[in-house]
Write an enzyme that holds these catalytic residues in place. Structure first.
Site, PDB file in Angstrom:
ATOM      1  N   GLY A   8       0.785  -1.234   0.000  1.00 33.07           N
ATOM      2  CA  GLY A   8       0.000   0.000   0.000  1.00 33.07           C
ATOM      3  C   GLY A   8       0.811   1.275   0.000  1.00 33.07           C
ATOM      4  NE  ARG A   9       7.060   1.195   0.538  1.00 38.31           N
ATOM      5  CZ  ARG A   9       8.284   0.697   0.389  1.00 38.31           C
ATOM      6  NH1 ARG A   9       9.283   1.480   0.057  1.00 38.31           N
ATOM      7  NH2 ARG A   9       8.513  -0.587   0.582  1.00 38.31           N
ATOM      8  CB  SER A  10       1.213   3.011  -4.860  1.00 38.31           C
ATOM      9  OG  SER A  10       0.191   2.071  -4.615  1.00 38.31           O
TER      10      SER A  10
END
EC number: 1.4.3.16
Lengths: 121, 539
Positions: free
Chosen positions: B265-267
């Site tokens: 979920g870093r994006s």
């Protein structure tokens, strides 16, 4: 960034001048080193670790300089606290032997398989 | 003072010497290289831009190491673990030899007295290293091996002759003394490029070695895999993304950000940061884990403790700091198992070299990078020493010419009057924004390249460089690296590894190859096949 060289604690050994990877300090003949290029400090805390008398303080703020008060840092035990927890203070054991990273890795492996994956999906 | 005296004085101030092997960079790769070269009987000098022992991404941090017991089942699992994430660009032969070498090197570190922790069964746990202690030990071992270390001594140019690389010149910035070290072989171990983002320990990593190598004719590989970002408290420098596995991410209102995470979920975090602040709290850690986390990485807690924040109960603002090629995988192209480059006498190791051979287009930092640093360092040092030996007894008589003299002749009349800070800011403005480097499109890459190409032309040919020569050189290197990154990213018209194209969202089987990037002014891209895919199967 580096904010303090304690006048009362510094022994003018100039080890901080030698070890700083970004050459922030300058040696001054007969006097304490000075912070000559504060904006080059990368806030890596290495000078604090190497200072044998806990005379340095690196504030955690990486992008701006902040006011610090030596008496307050001293009375709250912040000076030298990182060297102490890492165990480079001779009065404390090395932290490496207590390293619990493997516990984190075990938990990571159980949760998602690998420590990190790309910013996709 | 007469003119003759002045010249003599200057001569005294210069260090001019010969070593069989010159290692540029004193992090894990450089120190392993120097120790190995010295053990082959070579005379070795190691120069570090900062201080060997504190310089680079490893020293102030802690790192996992890709240390896997030599059992086939365990090795298979290790090789598979990031193979798909890396876009199937790693090579089985390289993964195997790095696993073998890392096993040996870590066991050596244990025998040198590094205090590894004991696990629940009372066995030493050799999968992590604490940076300060590891690098202090490595400096000691380098000196014990008889290697001369020059700290605060950045290399500014390589020396070359008709046979290849023949040393380097630079300056000791504390003594204000020029140095010239003629050598039979040079190992570039200067780390990657993080564009002065203040990611922990990364501000010495400005791509200098990549530029030195390219000026001598070396090519790059994997420069599209250069968009690593790390989660960091907004006010601080401590980038430890792994800890955020135990974090939840929040809007300013306190509402949870759906899908945000340290891993997949870093994006989502990056996209949210484009329009509003993001907050984190490590609220998924159990009480037991909280204790382990402090013991694993004391420095993770340093900024929080000093700022009066409890990261387990307080929400704090976070950002993503660019780690560029440091936790990307691109770097100087490696042409053989000795970690040689395209240029005779020039070797590359650690983050300065491509790590695609073992992790393709993705690495999470640590682990593979740490294993690659100690393995490639070891091999490059060994090969550099053997190369020097093979040159015979007259090798010290070679006199190379500094490469920067050639480029200095091409000064133009232009002088835009850009300060070094102006140049650095201009590069950062193109490589730091998430909607340019992390989420890539042909349109935005081309737009950035328009400005970066003119910046390069300017800084390479400017009539009157301003500021200190060292910082100007760093700005030049960052400009060069940014152009290799974006020209290569433009050429990879697909999404693979960490390289993400919003206009080509899927991997394309026809692009299952590495991209080789050549040139300083005119940049050319070529392809190179993956020779030994895992299991021998091309995917």
């Amino acid at each position: 960034m580096i904010e303090l060289i304690s006048k009362s604690l510094c022994t003018k050994c100039n080890l901080c001048v030698a070890v700083c990877p970004t050459n922030v300090f300058d040696k001054v003949d007969g006097s304490l080193p000075i912070i000559s290029r504060q904006s080059d400090c990368q806030t890596c805390f290495m000078c604090e670790l190497y200072c044998p008398v806990d005379a340095l303080y690196v504030a955690p703020e990486a992008d701006c300089s902040v006011e610090v008060e030596e008496n307050q840092l001293s009375s709250t035990g912040v000076l030298g606290s990182y060297r102490s927890v890492i165990g480079w203070n001779p009065r404390r054991p090395l932290s490496d032997a207590k390293d619990k990273s493997y516990k984190m890795f075990e938990a990571m492996a159980q949760s998602e398989g690998i420590p990190m994956s790309p910013p996709t999906k | 003072m007469s003119r003759v005296n002045r010249l003599d004085l200057r001569k005294d101030l210069e260090l001019n010497t010969y070593a069989d092997v010159l290692v540029i960079g004193g992090g894990p790769a450089g120190t392993w290289s120097a120790i190995r070269a010295a053990s082959e009987g070579a005379s070795v000098i190691l120069v570090d831009k900062g201080f060997c022992g504190t310089s680079g991404a490893t020293a102030p941090s802690g790192t996992g190491v890709w240390y896997v017991e030599p059992r086939e089942e365990a090795r298979q699992k290790a090789m598979q673990s990031r193979y798909s994430l890396g876009g199937f660009l790693a090579e089985e032969t390289w993964m195997r030899r790095v696993l073998d070498r890392t096993w040996e090197n870590m066991n050596a570190i244990a025998s040198w007295g590094y205090p590894f922790p004991l696990d629940d069964q009372g066995q030493p746990h050799l999968r992590t290293l604490q940076g300060p202690e590891y690098m202090r030990l490595m400096r000691r071992r380098v000196l014990q091996a008889g290697v001369t270390i020059l700290d605060h001594s950045p290399a500014t140019t390589l020396l070359v002759d008709q046979h290849g690389v023949a040393g380097a010149s630079g300056v000791n910035i504390q003594k204000n003394q020029n140095w010239t070290i003629r050598s039979s072989a040079v190992v570039i171990a200067t780390g990657g490029c993080a564009f002065l983002s203040k990611a922990l320990g990364c501000n010495v990593l400005t791509g200098d070695g990549l530029l030195l190598a390219a000026e001598a004719g070396a090519s790059m590989s994997g420069m599209e895999f250069s968009n690593a970002y790390a989660i960091c408290p907004k006010f601080a420098s401590v980038t430890k993304t792994a800890f955020y596995i135990w974090a939840s991410f929040y809007h300013e209102s306190g509402e949870l950000i759906e899908g945000a995470g340290s891993q997949r979920g870093r994006s989502v975090i990056a996209r949210t940061l484009l329009s509003e602040p993001v907050f984190a709290r490590l609220d998924k850690a159990t009480d037991e884990m909280k204790v382990w986390m402090r013991q694993a990485q004391p420095n993770f807690f340093l900024p929080f403790d000093r700022a009066g924040i409890d990261p387990f109960t307080d929400r704090f603002e976070v950002t993503l700091r660019l780690e560029g090629t440091v936790r990307g995988t691109g770097g100087i192209r490696i042409v053989n198992e000795a970690c040689a480059t395209d240029v005779p006498g020039l070797y590359a190791a650690g983050d300065a070299a491509t790590r695609e051979l073992i992790c393709g287009g993705f690495t999470g930092g640590g682990s593979h990078n740490a294993a690659w640093a100690m393995s490639s360092g070891y091999w490059s040092g060994e090969a550099a020493a053997k190369y020097a030996k093979q040159l015979g007894s007259k090798r010290a008589a070679r006199i190379g010419t500094p490469l920067d003299q050639a480029s200095a002749q091409a000064r133009s009349e232009d002088n835009l009057g850009l300060s070094t800070d102006d140049v650095v800011n201009a590069v950062q403005n193109e490589v730091m924004p998430y909607d340019r480097n992390l989420f890539r499109t042909a349109e935005r890459l081309t737009d950035s390249l328009g400005r970066l190409d003119s910046l390069w032309h300017y800084i390479r040919h400017e009539a009157m460089p301003t500021g200190t020569a060292l910082k100007r050189r760093e700005a030049q290197a960052m400009t060069a690296v940014s152009r290799w990154m974006y020209h290569t990213a433009l050429a990879r018209k697909e999404t693979r590894g960490m390289h993400r194209r919003e206009d080509f969202t899927a991997p394309n089987p026809n692009q299952h190859h590495r991209l080789i990037t050549k040139g300083l002014d005119d940049i050319r891209i070529e392809t190179e096949p993956v020779k030994a895919p895992l299991g021998g199967v091309l995917l």
